[in-house]
Write a protein that holds these residues in place. Structure first.
Motif, PDB file in Angstrom:
ATOM      1  N   ILE B 210       0.864  -1.184   0.000  1.00  0.00           N
ATOM      2  CA  ILE B 210       0.000   0.000   0.000  1.00  0.00           C
ATOM      3  C   ILE B 210       0.901   1.235   0.000  1.00  0.00           C
ATOM      4  N   PRO B 211       0.542   2.289  -0.748  1.00  0.00           N
ATOM      5  CA  PRO B 211       1.364   3.506  -0.695  1.00  0.00           C
ATOM      6  C   PRO B 211       1.445   4.071   0.731  1.00  0.00           C
ATOM      7  N   VAL B 212       2.628   4.475   1.154  1.00  0.00           N
ATOM      8  CA  VAL B 212       2.792   5.070   2.488  1.00  0.00           C
ATOM      9  C   VAL B 212       3.161   6.539   2.384  1.00  0.00           C
ATOM     10  N   LYS B 213       2.646   7.311   3.317  1.00  0.00           N
ATOM     11  CA  LYS B 213       2.821   8.770   3.309  1.00  0.00           C
ATOM     12  C   LYS B 213       3.234   9.252   4.685  1.00  0.00           C
ATOM     13  N   GLY B 214       4.012  10.323   4.680  1.00  0.00           N
ATOM     14  CA  GLY B 214       4.357  10.901   5.968  1.00  0.00           C
ATOM     15  C   GLY B 214       5.326  12.050   5.826  1.00  0.00           C
ATOM     16  N   THR B 215       5.258  13.012   6.731  1.00  0.00           N
ATOM     17  CA  THR B 215       6.167  14.158   6.660  1.00  0.00           C
ATOM     18  C   THR B 215       6.954  14.255   7.952  1.00  0.00           C
ATOM     19  N   HIS B 216       6.494  15.107   8.852  1.00  0.00           N
ATOM     20  CA  HIS B 216       7.176  15.228  10.143  1.00  0.00           C
ATOM     21  C   HIS B 216       6.181  15.658  11.200  1.00  0.00           C
ATOM     22  N   ALA B 217       6.600  15.572  12.457  1.00  0.00           N
ATOM     23  CA  ALA B 217       5.727  15.888  13.589  1.00  0.00           C
ATOM     24  C   ALA B 217       6.094  17.250  14.162  1.00  0.00           C
ATOM     25  N   HIS B 218       5.270  17.737  15.072  1.00  0.00           N
ATOM     26  CA  HIS B 218       5.596  18.998  15.757  1.00  0.00           C
ATOM     27  C   HIS B 218       6.942  18.909  16.455  1.00  0.00           C
ATOM     28  N   ALA B 219       7.261  17.707  16.949  1.00  0.00           N
ATOM     29  CA  ALA B 219       8.530  17.547  17.666  1.00  0.00           C
ATOM     30  C   ALA B 219       9.715  17.908  16.769  1.00  0.00           C
ATOM     31  N   TYR B 220       9.568  17.647  15.470  1.00  0.00           N
ATOM     32  CA  TYR B 220      10.681  17.988  14.577  1.00  0.00           C
ATOM     33  C   TYR B 220      10.915  19.497  14.591  1.00  0.00           C
ATOM     34  N   ILE B 221       9.841  20.247  14.551  1.00  0.00           N
ATOM     35  CA  ILE B 221       9.967  21.715  14.564  1.00  0.00           C
ATOM     36  C   ILE B 221      10.549  22.186  15.891  1.00  0.00           C
ATOM     37  N   THR B 222      10.021  21.663  16.995  1.00  0.00           N
ATOM     38  CA  THR B 222      10.493  22.155  18.297  1.00  0.00           C
ATOM     39  C   THR B 222      11.896  21.654  18.640  1.00  0.00           C
ATOM     40  N   SER B 223      12.409  20.727  17.860  1.00  0.00           N
ATOM     41  CA  SER B 223      13.771  20.261  18.149  1.00  0.00           C
ATOM     42  C   SER B 223      14.833  21.257  17.648  1.00  0.00           C
ATOM     43  N   PHE B 224      14.405  22.252  16.928  1.00  0.00           N
ATOM     44  CA  PHE B 224      15.341  23.307  16.497  1.00  0.00           C
ATOM     45  C   PHE B 224      14.961  24.612  17.187  1.00  0.00           C
ATOM     46  N   SER B 225      15.966  25.332  17.758  1.00  0.00           N
ATOM     47  CA  SER B 225      15.582  26.625  18.303  1.00  0.00           C
ATOM     48  C   SER B 225      16.206  27.812  17.567  1.00  0.00           C
ATOM     49  N   ASP B 226      17.337  27.612  16.900  1.00  0.00           N
ATOM     50  CA  ASP B 226      17.867  28.720  16.098  1.00  0.00           C
ATOM     51  C   ASP B 226      18.757  28.220  14.965  1.00  0.00           C
ATOM     52  N   PHE B 227      19.219  29.147  14.153  1.00  0.00           N
ATOM     53  CA  PHE B 227      19.983  28.791  12.948  1.00  0.00           C
ATOM     54  C   PHE B 227      21.310  28.115  13.281  1.00  0.00           C
ATOM     55  N   SER B 228      21.839  28.404  14.494  1.00  0.00           N
ATOM     56  CA  SER B 228      23.153  27.833  14.828  1.00  0.00           C
ATOM     57  C   SER B 228      23.086  26.299  14.880  1.00  0.00           C
ATOM     58  N   GLU B 229      21.863  25.763  15.017  1.00  0.00           N
ATOM     59  CA  GLU B 229      21.754  24.301  15.077  1.00  0.00           C
ATOM     60  C   GLU B 229      21.808  23.634  13.712  1.00  0.00           C
ATOM     61  N   LEU B 230      21.790  24.439  12.668  1.00  0.00           N
ATOM     62  CA  LEU B 230      21.856  23.871  11.319  1.00  0.00           C
ATOM     63  C   LEU B 230      23.306  23.550  10.996  1.00  0.00           C
ATOM     64  N   ARG B 231      23.645  22.272  11.043  1.00  0.00           N
ATOM     65  CA  ARG B 231      25.039  21.915  10.796  1.00  0.00           C
ATOM     66  C   ARG B 231      25.367  21.936   9.306  1.00  0.00           C
ATOM     67  N   ASN B 232      24.346  21.927   8.474  1.00  0.00           N
ATOM     68  CA  ASN B 232      24.567  22.029   7.031  1.00  0.00           C
ATOM     69  C   ASN B 232      23.438  22.854   6.432  1.00  0.00           C
ATOM     70  N   VAL B 233      23.785  23.811   5.612  1.00  0.00           N
ATOM     71  CA  VAL B 233      22.749  24.636   4.984  1.00  0.00           C
ATOM     72  C   VAL B 233      22.848  24.569   3.466  1.00  0.00           C
ATOM     73  N   TYR B 234      23.760  23.756   2.957  1.00  0.00           N
ATOM     74  CA  TYR B 234      23.991  23.724   1.503  1.00  0.00           C
ATOM     75  C   TYR B 234      23.172  22.633   0.811  1.00  0.00           C
ATOM     76  N   LEU B 235      22.640  22.982  -0.336  1.00  0.00           N
ATOM     77  CA  LEU B 235      21.868  22.022  -1.126  1.00  0.00           C
ATOM     78  C   LEU B 235      22.267  22.161  -2.595  1.00  0.00           C
ATOM     79  N   GLU B 236      22.495  21.021  -3.206  1.00  0.00           N
ATOM     80  CA  GLU B 236      22.861  21.009  -4.628  1.00  0.00           C
ATOM     81  C   GLU B 236      21.606  21.276  -5.466  1.00  0.00           C
TER      82      GLU B 236
END
Lengths: 549, 549
Positions: B210-236
């Motif tokens: 069966i096709p499966v779907k999913g994104t992320h939970a609120h916990a994913y959002i609250t696990s970040f508090s500022d930009f300094s936590e982004l260890r990588n910001v680069y995307l090809e």
């Protein structure tokens, strides 16, 4: 843990094979990848598993499902075929290193604190607190919720039936109407924990050592149409001796009973009597009969209703008469019947009628035990039916309960949630416009404070780093949302609610068996004031916090 | 059956291990013994499995669970340990010969007729007819009911959501609230059959394709508090090239968007943007964001409500702004975002707001696809919510549905019963004071008669020995309980509803796969007039009988 304890724990570790890491929501795995990709594999999180509202418009909940959660942690590991499947469904750009990371994932760095299984629990107090690597702890969410939600709902439902039923016997008969096979099996297990005396579910009996009960169905009665179908009518008397013709004995008894029941023999179904005779011969020491296949009894003080399309068959109203005839015949051979089951009609009324005849016969034949034959009722019973029957006055000893119990019809889901409250040592919060949905941040502990009389007074939430409240010392408790509400409590007993059950990859507290969990439910409910447990407008139990949280 | 078909059937024969002969009510086994003791091992019975009332106050039901029933027949056999357990719990007087008899029991002499899995079904028409030795057929009762009841209830519920939702996408998100793990797994499977587009349940995806779907939970959002936590910001960029700083791109986009949203940058949460950036880097081609962790948006035409205890945090109302910023930044790199998920609040209102901004941005940046971004809603949705949202006017494309769907909250059990209708060639009947509970005696067949336009007109019950109704010939149909109601029908098509699926110990009709069953549901529903399918006061479908039955 001693070696014997270890073995006894392990013996119970068998678990339904579908409980495995992929029994989860896909977003747990997409989040795991996003966390991994963001270099968050070393982040440490604390999650609380709790509910916001007691089910069934009540004011208490029974926590259950802990053992299943711990079993799940024991085998939390992605198989090669799991990884292969994930590679199929996730975007092709995902690095092999992530899948390699997934193969190494286990619950060894996770710590799980929980309430004792079977404890009474209240809104917002964590049932479990899970600490460990953010990714792992997040990956556990859905499965833990699935294992706790229904188990706790079911145990709570059963406990409510137990409260309503007082000392009556309660049996769970719901397998056929349960939400799937495992729904049925879990229902048997958790209703036993919650206060039931047994189940009809044989597999539950076998797997969990729960008493099983059962007699026969209407089909058994309708499978006999006359005496010629009885290939054997002889039964050996209790204790031995020459077998005697149970049919002849029963027919004689029935003839003598006709005036008692104010009936003529034409009203009695031959097929029904044949069926009961054959059942009594099979189970002379456990004779219990379903008496409403036709009609239980000529209604002595009501009109006999005649349903137009049942044609000639509905002349039979011999359930009770035939049962009593067979029970007396068995008595002649030294056996005592168990009783009857009513599966339709006005249960209060019919139970009173049945008890009336049992009493008359008990006097007429000088058989004191006959008055106390069991009357079991089993048609679409729920908590409200029991309360209403209690009000009407009935003579039922025992209920067999199906659909309403096992599907928790009044509220078929408990809403446990799993919220991050701390990350890398800093409290986290999920905000919401709805006050009730705001989580309490930080790694918390919970204490139940008891009065001198042994009643639970309040559950107190506080940061885990703070010292626990002390016996006989004043504790300031504050309402979680209303700043003005506060009170001093001097506890006579303090119970730490969350204890460490899982650490370093293993169960680190001895797990109680089913019987002990059942005992915990009983003892835990005993500490609640009656007004908290009552069915109508119960009083909420206080869940407060200390000054600092 | 060809060899390939055989293999494809066998590949799907894996089944939850708890589905076994002891997953039954004890009384089936006590009855088996009483039958055996009465010498009834050679008696032959016919049982009908049917329901008396459609669920959810509707007028149709989808039949499901057939494949599981057939798998169960395949492995219907008591193991040595089953027998050992039965010896423990049954009275000690039971003869060894009975247990020896039990070890030989199998479904080889049973014939099972059934409707096609996925067919629309109606009250009193047998979903299955089971013929064979009385004892064996009786022993199958509980397990067959368990396998059909929830499966059919779930498929019916899903089909109702599908009707309410029209062409919107529907995903089942209910695992965590399901009645146990298997309840969750069955819910995923049968909601897919009933008309859902997929599930969040990964194991269901793996086991049933069966096709499966999913994104992320609120916990994913609250696990970040500022930009300094982004260890990588680069995307090809899509298609290759030098990786670019997605955060800087998004910040620039967000600055440009502030006037569109009538906001100042202080209102935007940094942690939320950080979380979305990291998620977009992980899933640049599948970027879908939960936008209500703080607030979706400054309400343009309502007061901004301030909840007193959320303190400083609730200044953030940047869900939509942050999403659009990241979506535009991804666009700069050649990726198209998928859309947003709303998990709280006034869904009709918020979806209109979101669509409004998507349209404005689509025009401002000349990006036509931006207007059509997916808006998924997922907070406590049920059939009534969807109908009410339809009335209010909304811009949602897709629903994620949990609790109400999987627990069938509106009616959590289907009441299928299993009644003996014939024994040794003679019709049997279970009488009841309640007309609706009286069974129709005899071995019956059922035919669905269709009009020229392809609409189902009536289900006709008649004795199996009678010739089937013929196309273009007048058929007299009679109301089952009201003698005066009768009508002639001239069918343009006649469908035999019950076909033989099991005989001589094996499955004797090719089983459809899940996709084909899903197709059967769709086609079968299409033959029903709209007034039979509508939510409010639907018209009952006629289930009548011929003149003889």
């Amino acid at each position: 843990m001693s070696e014997t304890q270890q073995t006894s724990t392990e013996r119970r570790l068998g678990q339904n094979g579908i409980i495995q890491p992929l029994l989860t929501d896909l977003y747990q795995i997409t989040m795991a990848y996003a966390y991994w990709k963001s270099g968050k594999t070393k982040d440490c999180a604390v999650f609380d598993l709790f509910f916001r509202k007691n089910p069934f418009q009540g004011e208490f909940t029974i926590f259950a499902g802990l053992e299943e959660c711990l079993k799940f942690l024991t085998k939390f590991h992605y198989s090669a075929s799991d990884i292969e499947y994930l590679k199929e469904i996730l975007p092709s750009g995902i690095e092999d290193e992530f899948y390699e990371y997934l193969t190494t994932v286990s619950a060894k760095d996770v710590r799980l604190y929980a309430m004792a299984e079977g404890s009474v629990a209240f809104p917002r107090v964590p049932l479990m607190r899970i600490e460990g690597p953010l990714i792992i702890v997040q990956l556990l969410e859905t499965t833990l919720l699935t294992l706790v939600n229904y188990a706790s709902l079911m145990a709570t439902n059963a406990a409510r039936y137990r409260i309503a039923a007082g000392n009556m016997k309660l049996f769970e008969f719901g397998l056929r109407r349960a939400q799937g096979p495992d729904g049925g099996l879990s229902a048997s297990k958790y209703s036993y924990i919650g206060g039931f005396d047994g189940t009809s579910n044989v597999l539950a009996g076998k797997l969990f050592n729960i008493p099983v009960k059962g007699t026969h169905a209407h089909a058994y009665i309708t499978s006999f149409s006359d005496f010629s179908e009885l290939r054997n009518v002889y039964l050996e008397p209790n204790g031995g001796g020459t077998p005697r013709d149970l049919l002849q004995l029963a027919l004689t008894c029935r003839k003598n009973l006709l005036p008692v029941f104010n009936m003529v023999s034409l009203e009695a179904s031959e097929g029904e009597l044949a069926a009961l005779i054959s059942f009594a011969i099979a189970f002379p020491e456990g004779f219990m009969a379903l008496v409403d296949t036709y009609e239980v009894q000529r209604y002595p003080c009501r009109m006999n209703t005649v349903t137009t399309n049942t044609k000639s068959h509905n002349k039979y109203r011999s359930g009770l008469l035939n049962f009593c005839a067979v029970a007396l015949a068995l008595n002649d051979l030294g056996y005592r019947a168990i009783g009857i089951r009513l599966d339709s009609g006005d249960l209060a009324y019919l139970s009173n009628i049945a008890r009336h005849y049992f009493t008359e016969i008990s006097i007429k034949y000088n058989l004191p035990w006959f008055e106390n034959l069991m009357i079991m009722a089993s048609n679409d019973i729920n908590e409200e039916t029991i309360l209403s029957l209690n009000e009407q006055g009935h003579k039922i000893n025992c209920f067999g309960i199906g659909t309403h119990l096992v599907t928790c019809q009044r509220q078929p889901a408990l809403g446990c949630v799993y919220k991050m409250v701390e990350l890398n040592g800093y409290p986290r919060i999920k905000l919401s416009q709805d006050v009730g949905k705001v989580t309490m941040p930080g790694c918390k502990d919970a204490y139940r404070l008891y009065s001198e009389s042994g009643h639970a007074l309040v559950d107190l939430l506080q940061r885990s780093i703070e010292p626990p409240p002390e016996i006989n010392k004043k504790v300031l408790c504050r309402h979680p949302f209303e700043e003005s509400k506060r009170a001093y409590v001097i506890p006579s007993r303090v119970e730490k609610l969350l204890n460490l059950y899982w650490e370093a990859g293993q169960i680190c507290l001895e797990l109680p068996n089913l019987q002990q969990i059942k005992e915990t439910v009983r003892n835990s409910l005993r500490t609640l004031r009656p007004d908290i447990k009552r069915n109508l407008n119960p009083t909420p139990f206080k869940v407060w916090k200390n000054d600092i949280i």
